[in-house]
Design an enzyme around this catalytic site. Structure first.
Site, PDB file in Angstrom:
ATOM      1  N   ARG A   1       1.143  -1.620  -0.164  1.00  0.00           N
ATOM      2  CA  ARG A   1       0.164  -0.277   0.534  1.00  0.00           C
ATOM      3  C   ARG A   1       0.695   1.581   0.343  1.00  0.00           C
ATOM      4  NH1 ARG A   1      -5.172  -0.963   0.926  1.00  0.00           N
ATOM      5  NH2 ARG A   1      -5.755  -3.436   1.635  1.00  0.00           N
TER       6      ARG A   1
ATOM      7  N   ARG B   1      -9.232   6.093  -3.304  1.00  0.00           N
ATOM      8  CA  ARG B   1      -7.894   5.576  -2.651  1.00  0.00           C
ATOM      9  C   ARG B   1      -7.056   5.450  -3.233  1.00  0.00           C
ATOM     10  NH1 ARG B   1     -10.125   3.813   1.281  1.00  0.00           N
ATOM     11  NH2 ARG B   1      -8.933   1.615   0.882  1.00  0.00           N
TER      12      ARG B   1
ATOM     13  N   HIS C   1      -3.714   3.159  -2.165  1.00  0.00           N
ATOM     14  CA  HIS C   1      -3.777   2.006  -3.359  1.00  0.00           C
ATOM     15  C   HIS C   1      -3.198   2.230  -4.385  1.00  0.00           C
ATOM     16  CE1 HIS C   1      -6.318  -1.500  -2.124  1.00  0.00           C
ATOM     17  NE2 HIS C   1      -7.580  -0.950  -2.452  1.00  0.00           N
TER      18      HIS C   1
ATOM     19  N   HIS D   1     -13.124  -2.040  -2.431  1.00  0.00           N
ATOM     20  CA  HIS D   1     -13.380  -1.263  -2.276  1.00  0.00           C
ATOM     21  C   HIS D   1     -13.543  -0.954  -4.157  1.00  0.00           C
ATOM     22  CE1 HIS D   1     -12.505   0.411   0.923  1.00  0.00           C
ATOM     23  NE2 HIS D   1     -13.245   1.273   1.080  1.00  0.00           N
TER      24      HIS D   1
END
Length: 346
Positions: A79, A161, A167, A114
């Site tokens: 991440r 995100r 991400h 997501h």
């Protein structure tokens, strides 16, 4: 791969610094795209609009979220919020990015849950709305509105995100593609009202399948908790690392929802409501009551111990389908029947 990650950081920096004033919008979009909201908001909303649609949304949600967990274990995606520090990139290159409370998720990053889970679960909603629009309008532009809204929303979720440093863009793209593909494949094949044993075995398969896979990989020397330690290490505030972002939290949620769906479909309350026809006003009342009960469940909080939290999470999401499918409609139907004035014969 490193050049791809660096390009992702540059994109996040541009979103944070070159588009001022959009921070609240991105935070709201990522909240709407949270897979947990598929259980607590989109599922009851879809169910009270159409029984089949609601069951489809719930089934696709917990199956896809389980698959997303397995994919993350095998793909080992970093991440951005920890990679910029762990790789030493932030000390070598001056960058201006910062974290948010939603940044510090503990699972691996690839593919984006997501995008994948939300994209799959909302596919039957998009197709249902498209069929309704197509039956009422012959204009190709009007017919394209549901598909365009679906793609726009998922694109916004993906950008949010990246903005949050949750991400990298390639993880978002992987989630978008896999989510749409799974939604397209699963929507026509959702099992409807099978035996209770089918849902019990589904819940057991989800729980034991993931657990067996986890311990097998652990025995082979793979540390699947590597992302949890990195999240705690590089998150700016410890309170931002939430228990419900842990990989096994989603597993307890998915298996609980699978079992709860079976219990709800075979409850006496559901059998009585199945034969009744709820009006639009009653359906709205059901949704409002369900949201009120959910608020009470959320107000109760959760145990701080990780093992007790998993048990609580499992029980909570076992109860939730029972409330939405059976108990809440039964209560609304019963009280509506009592309040209805008697019909006088002339």
């Amino acid at each position: 791969m490193e050049s791809t990650l660096i390009a992702g950081i540059a994109m996040a920096e541009a979103l944070q610094n070159r588009l001022p004033g959009l921070e609240n919008m991105w935070l709201w979009v990522t909240f709407l795209g949270d897979p947990k909201n598929l259980f607590i908001f989109f599922f009851p909303a879809a169910y009270y609009a159409s029984r089949r649609l609601g069951i489809s949304v719930l089934w696709i949600t917990f199956i896809t979220e389980w698959l997303n967990l397995i994919f993350k274990w095998f793909l080992f995606g970093h991440r951005p919020f920890w990679w910029v520090h762990e790789s030493g990139y932030s000390s070598q290159t001056p960058i201006q990015v910062h974290q948010f409370p939603s940044s510090c998720e503990t699972g691996p990053g690839s593919p984006s849950g997501h995008c994948m889970v939300t994209g799959a679960a909302l596919w039957p909603v998009m197709t249902a709305i498209s069929s309704q629009v197509a039956s009422r309008s012959h204009s190709p532009w009007v017919r394209a509105i549901p598909s365009l809204a679906y793609c726009t929303f998922l694109l916004a979720v993906g950008l949010s995100r990246v903005f949050l440093l949750a991400h990298f863009p390639h993880q978002v793209l992987a989630g978008l593609i896999s989510g749409a593909a799974l939604g397209w494949l699963m929507a026509p094949r959702v099992p409807m009202e099978r035996e209770l044993s089918f849902y019990g075995l589904t819940a057991l398969a989800l729980m034991l399948g993931a657990s067996l896979m986890y311990w097998t990989l652990f025995t082979l020397g793979l540390d699947l908790s590597w992302s949890v330690s990195l999240a705690f290490k590089w998150c700016e505030r410890p309170e931002w690392v939430r228990l419900d972002s842990r990989p096994f939290a989603s597993l307890s949620r998915d298996s609980g929802a699978a079992l709860g769906l079976g219990i709800a479909l075979h409850s006496p309350c559901y059998a009585q409501i199945r034969r009744a026809h709820l009006g639009n006003g009653q359906k709205i009342a059901c949704f409002m009551l369900a949201m009120g009960l959910l608020a009470i469940l959320e107000w109760l909080g959760h145990p701080p111990q990780i093992s007790l939290f998993y048990i609580f999470n499992f029980l909570k999401y076992t109860l939730w389908p029972c409330l939405v499918l059976a108990l809440v409609p039964w209560l609304v139907h019963t009280f509506s029947a009592q309040e209805a004035p008697p019909i006088r014969s002339s």
